[in-house]
Design a protein around this motif. Structure first.
Motif, mmCIF file in Angstrom:
data_model
loop_
_atom_site.group_PDB
_atom_site.id
_atom_site.type_symbol
_atom_site.label_atom_id
_atom_site.label_comp_id
_atom_site.label_asym_id
_atom_site.label_seq_id
_atom_site.Cartn_x
_atom_site.Cartn_y
_atom_site.Cartn_z
ATOM 1 N N TYR A 1 29.559 -18.316 -21.123
ATOM 2 C CA TYR A 1 30.700 -18.212 -20.215
ATOM 3 C C TYR A 1 31.550 -19.478 -20.310
ATOM 4 O O TYR A 1 31.058 -20.566 -20.611
ATOM 5 C CB TYR A 1 30.226 -18.031 -18.770
ATOM 6 C CG TYR A 1 29.558 -16.709 -18.506
ATOM 7 C CD1 TYR A 1 30.208 -15.511 -18.773
ATOM 8 C CD2 TYR A 1 28.269 -16.652 -17.986
ATOM 9 C CE1 TYR A 1 29.604 -14.296 -18.518
ATOM 10 C CE2 TYR A 1 27.655 -15.439 -17.721
ATOM 11 C CZ TYR A 1 28.315 -14.261 -17.997
ATOM 12 O OH TYR A 1 27.707 -13.055 -17.756
ATOM 13 N N GLY B 1 32.531 -12.865 -23.049
ATOM 14 C CA GLY B 1 32.833 -14.288 -23.160
ATOM 15 C C GLY B 1 33.980 -14.627 -24.083
ATOM 16 O O GLY B 1 34.195 -15.809 -24.387
ATOM 17 N N ASP C 1 41.715 -15.796 -17.355
ATOM 18 C CA ASP C 1 40.301 -16.098 -17.097
ATOM 19 C C ASP C 1 39.408 -15.627 -18.235
ATOM 20 O O ASP C 1 38.316 -15.078 -18.014
ATOM 21 C CB ASP C 1 39.840 -15.483 -15.777
ATOM 22 C CG ASP C 1 40.645 -16.009 -14.597
ATOM 23 O OD1 ASP C 1 40.926 -17.219 -14.576
ATOM 24 O OD2 ASP C 1 40.999 -15.208 -13.709
ATOM 25 N N TRP D 1 27.296 -23.875 -21.405
ATOM 26 C CA TRP D 1 28.632 -23.495 -20.958
ATOM 27 C C TRP D 1 29.645 -24.034 -21.962
ATOM 28 O O TRP D 1 29.365 -24.989 -22.679
ATOM 29 C CB TRP D 1 28.924 -24.090 -19.572
ATOM 30 C CG TRP D 1 27.855 -23.805 -18.570
ATOM 31 C CD1 TRP D 1 26.806 -24.624 -18.235
ATOM 32 C CD2 TRP D 1 27.698 -22.627 -17.779
ATOM 33 N NE1 TRP D 1 26.012 -24.028 -17.287
ATOM 34 C CE2 TRP D 1 26.533 -22.802 -16.985
ATOM 35 C CE3 TRP D 1 28.436 -21.451 -17.652
ATOM 36 C CZ2 TRP D 1 26.090 -21.845 -16.083
ATOM 37 C CZ3 TRP D 1 27.991 -20.494 -16.750
ATOM 38 C CH2 TRP D 1 26.838 -20.694 -15.983
ATOM 39 N N ALA E 1 30.860 -20.463 -8.377
ATOM 40 C CA ALA E 1 32.125 -19.732 -8.510
ATOM 41 C C ALA E 1 32.738 -19.489 -7.133
ATOM 42 O O ALA E 1 32.075 -18.931 -6.247
ATOM 43 C CB ALA E 1 31.889 -18.397 -9.218
ATOM 44 N N THR F 1 35.017 -15.028 -19.066
ATOM 45 C CA THR F 1 34.285 -14.839 -17.801
ATOM 46 C C THR F 1 34.153 -13.368 -17.397
ATOM 47 O O THR F 1 33.786 -13.080 -16.253
ATOM 48 C CB THR F 1 34.988 -15.577 -16.651
ATOM 49 O OG1 THR F 1 36.256 -14.938 -16.378
ATOM 50 C CG2 THR F 1 35.212 -17.041 -16.959
ATOM 51 N N GLY G 1 26.096 -19.802 -12.322
ATOM 52 C CA GLY G 1 27.551 -19.725 -12.273
ATOM 53 C C GLY G 1 28.038 -19.194 -10.939
ATOM 54 O O GLY G 1 28.988 -19.719 -10.357
ATOM 55 N N LEU H 1 35.616 -19.911 -12.892
ATOM 56 C CA LEU H 1 34.726 -21.080 -12.922
ATOM 57 C C LEU H 1 35.588 -22.328 -13.110
ATOM 58 O O LEU H 1 35.845 -22.748 -14.236
ATOM 59 C CB LEU H 1 33.718 -20.967 -14.065
ATOM 60 C CG LEU H 1 32.572 -19.979 -13.921
ATOM 61 C CD1 LEU H 1 31.714 -19.952 -15.186
ATOM 62 C CD2 LEU H 1 31.704 -20.303 -12.705
ATOM 63 N N LEU I 1 30.819 -12.161 -15.963
ATOM 64 C CA LEU I 1 30.601 -12.776 -14.654
ATOM 65 C C LEU I 1 31.442 -12.071 -13.588
ATOM 66 O O LEU I 1 30.970 -11.832 -12.465
ATOM 67 C CB LEU I 1 30.957 -14.264 -14.721
ATOM 68 C CG LEU I 1 30.273 -15.190 -13.728
ATOM 69 C CD1 LEU I 1 28.789 -15.316 -14.037
ATOM 70 C CD2 LEU I 1 30.918 -16.564 -13.745
ATOM 71 N N GLN I 2 32.681 -11.715 -13.936
ATOM 72 C CA GLN I 2 33.524 -10.976 -12.992
ATOM 73 C C GLN I 2 32.946 -9.593 -12.693
ATOM 74 O O GLN I 2 33.041 -9.106 -11.555
ATOM 75 C CB GLN I 2 34.935 -10.845 -13.554
ATOM 76 C CG GLN I 2 35.703 -12.162 -13.635
ATOM 77 C CD GLN I 2 37.132 -11.938 -14.093
ATOM 78 O OE1 GLN I 2 37.920 -11.262 -13.437
ATOM 79 N NE2 GLN I 2 37.479 -12.507 -15.243
ATOM 80 N N HIS J 1 34.406 -22.228 -18.603
ATOM 81 C CA HIS J 1 34.860 -22.816 -17.340
ATOM 82 C C HIS J 1 36.197 -23.523 -17.572
ATOM 83 O O HIS J 1 36.630 -23.732 -18.706
ATOM 84 C CB HIS J 1 33.818 -23.788 -16.788
ATOM 85 C CG HIS J 1 33.499 -24.950 -17.689
ATOM 86 N ND1 HIS J 1 34.200 -26.121 -17.674
ATOM 87 C CD2 HIS J 1 32.529 -25.095 -18.630
ATOM 88 C CE1 HIS J 1 33.694 -26.951 -18.556
ATOM 89 N NE2 HIS J 1 32.682 -26.361 -19.162
#
Length: 492
Positions: A285, A146, A154, A239, A202, A157, A198, A292, A160-161, A287
């Motif tokens: 995360y 994060g 980015d 978030w 996404a 994230t 998310g 996001l 998340l990726q 945005h």
């Protein structure tokens, strides 16, 4: 063509060794037991620090997949004594039925916490024995996930990726293990469930999964002041914006003695992990970027999410676990916490939730209702405006504690107390009634993965959210009024 032929041979019974599977990237050798086979430590991606993951390169020969891969960097906590400094950690594990088959439902597990943990801690054999293929994943955590900083693409994230890349691996490779890449359920608990919300919003996650299970997630929660610790400021969301992530990143870069990304990327992992709270600060995360574009909380509320069936809920006594991690409350300190959290409304809250006989349990109930139940209800109702939603409350107040925490009050149906009912934990012993509840929950979850509804033969009927929330307790599976149980009219 060669890969497809080999996979077909494996599942037609012509293969001589059922422990070996040929994936598109190469062959792996797993472990067999009575009903399932497990493949651990399969590399699905590689990633340099604070860069997007890339698919793992192919290999020759047969790789040993009988032991877990390395955990992503972490320092552990009072409830999980884990540690790792290995950034080459983007590994996953596959548990599948031992018998030959194809086009089986796939369940991809995103573990919770966000600052510690790994996929191999979740024993998926109960689920796989029901005829599904289960994938558990490692993904980058805390500051390695994060972190934001000017110049990063980015930022905030990366974990998340990683999960998106694991889902792409599933799309390419899961058929070799008998799974159906066109029927993928993404499921997770707590921070893992937050991540799934998310993915529901996404753009790049579209089409990578087809059903969602969110257990005790925080997608639409906010935190009153002091919710997790005295003196902790209120948080309007779980978030943060990309700008907030970059600002925090610059603050911590100074603590690390760095003025630019090159310096930060050159630091040893051990140096970064020594900064107090750095892993926890960057669990959230960000945005406002390509991954996001907007806050998932706002997107869900507005109906801007990928359409699919959802099974989602929480535990009856979510916050007792978090209260237990703090020093004991007295009547006086309970009153102080209410004042910090609710200001001029503190007296009203105190009348509804009196400190007697236990300030600890009173505070736990306040936060369970105000934070967890309110957020879960908002999430489920927003989703149910557009897709089938099956809401639940895990309500076994005698659920065994599987974390190494000394009790000072009754745990009740605590946060994550439902996990051993799906993923067996060493040393956890169930009563016959709890074992039956576990069997039913495994049945519900795997039936949902197979069909998009938890309803199936031999299982008590589970209505859609519009007709109530399903309470899951030993020998007491029934429909409840979730809003009434948690005083949501009062909190509104």
């Amino acid at each position: 063509m060669r890969t497809l032929l080999l996979a077909a041979l494996l599942f037609s019974g012509c293969a001589t060794d059922p422990a070996v599977v040929e994936t598109p990237a190469g062959a792996v050798r797993g472990s067999l037991d009575g009903q399932t086979r497990t493949f651990q430590g399969i590399r699905y991606a590689t990633a340099a620090r604070w860069t997007a993951p890339k698919p793992a390169p192919a290999w020759k020969g047969v790789r040993d997949a009988r032991k877990p891969g390395p955990m992503c960097p972490q320092v552990g906590s009072q409830y999980a004594q884990t540690a790792s400094t290995n950034e080459d950690c983007l590994m996953l594990n596959v548990t599948a039925p031992r018998t030959a088959g194809s086009n089986r439902p796939v369940m991809v597990w995103v573990h919770g916490d966000g600052a510690l943990g790994a996929g191999h801690f979740s024993d998926a054999r109960l689920l796989a024995a029901k005829g599904v293929v289960v994938v558990t994943i490692n993904y980058r955590l805390g500051v390695f996930s994060g972190f934001g900083h000017p110049g990063l693409s980015d930022g905030g994230t990366y974990g998340l990726q990683d999960q998106q890349e694991a889902l792409r691996w599933v799309r390419r490779s899961i058929a070799a293990f008998g799974g159906d890449p066109g029927n993928v359920t993404l499921f997770g608990v707590s921070y893992g469930a937050l991540a799934i919300s998310g993915h529901l919003t996404a753009p790049a996650s579209a089409g990578l999964f087809h059903r969602a299970v969110m257990m005790s997630g925080e997608s639409m929660m906010d935190m009153p002041a002091g919710a997790l610790a005295a003196g902790m400021p209120a948080a309007p969301s779980f978030w943060r914006t990309a700008a907030e992530a970059e600002g925090l990143g610059q603050v911590y870069a100074k603590q690390l003695g760095c003025a630019d990304l090159a310096c930060l990327r050159a630091l040893p992992v051990e140096r970064i992990l020594k900064v107090p709270q750095i892993m926890n600060v960057f669990q959230t995360y960000a945005h406002g970027n390509a991954v996001l574009p907007e806050s998932p909380a706002a997107a869900l509320a507005a109906g801007r999410f990928h359409r699919m069936p959802v099974l989602a809920g929480a535990t009856k006594d979510e916050h007792r676990l978090f209260t237990a991690l703090e020093p004991p409350l007295t009547a006086a300190s309970y009153a102080e916490r209410l004042k910090a959290a609710f200001g001029e409304d503190a007296a009203r809250v105190a009348r509804r939730y009196p400190a007697h006989p236990s300030p600890d349990l009173a505070w736990s109930r306040v936060m369970t209702d105000r934070m967890w139940a309110r957020g879960t209800d908002a999430q489920n109702r927003a989703l149910a405006e557009h897709v089938p939603v099956y809401g639940y409350e895990f309500a076994d107040r005698d659920a065994p504690m599987f974390l190494p925490i000394e009790p000072r009050f009754d745990w009740g149906a605590y946060h994550a107390g439902d996990l051993p009912y799906l993923f067996p934990e060493p040393g956890v012993r169930f009563t016959p009634e709890q074992k039956r509840l576990s069997e039913r929950m495994v049945g519900y979850w795997t039936t949902f993965a197979r069909t998009g509804t938890p309803n199936g033969p031999g299982l008590p009927a589970w209505p859609r959210l519009e007709r109530g929330t399903q309470s899951l307790a030993p020998d007491a599976i029934k429909r409840i009024d979730y809003a009434a149980e948690h005083n949501l009219a009062f909190w509104r």
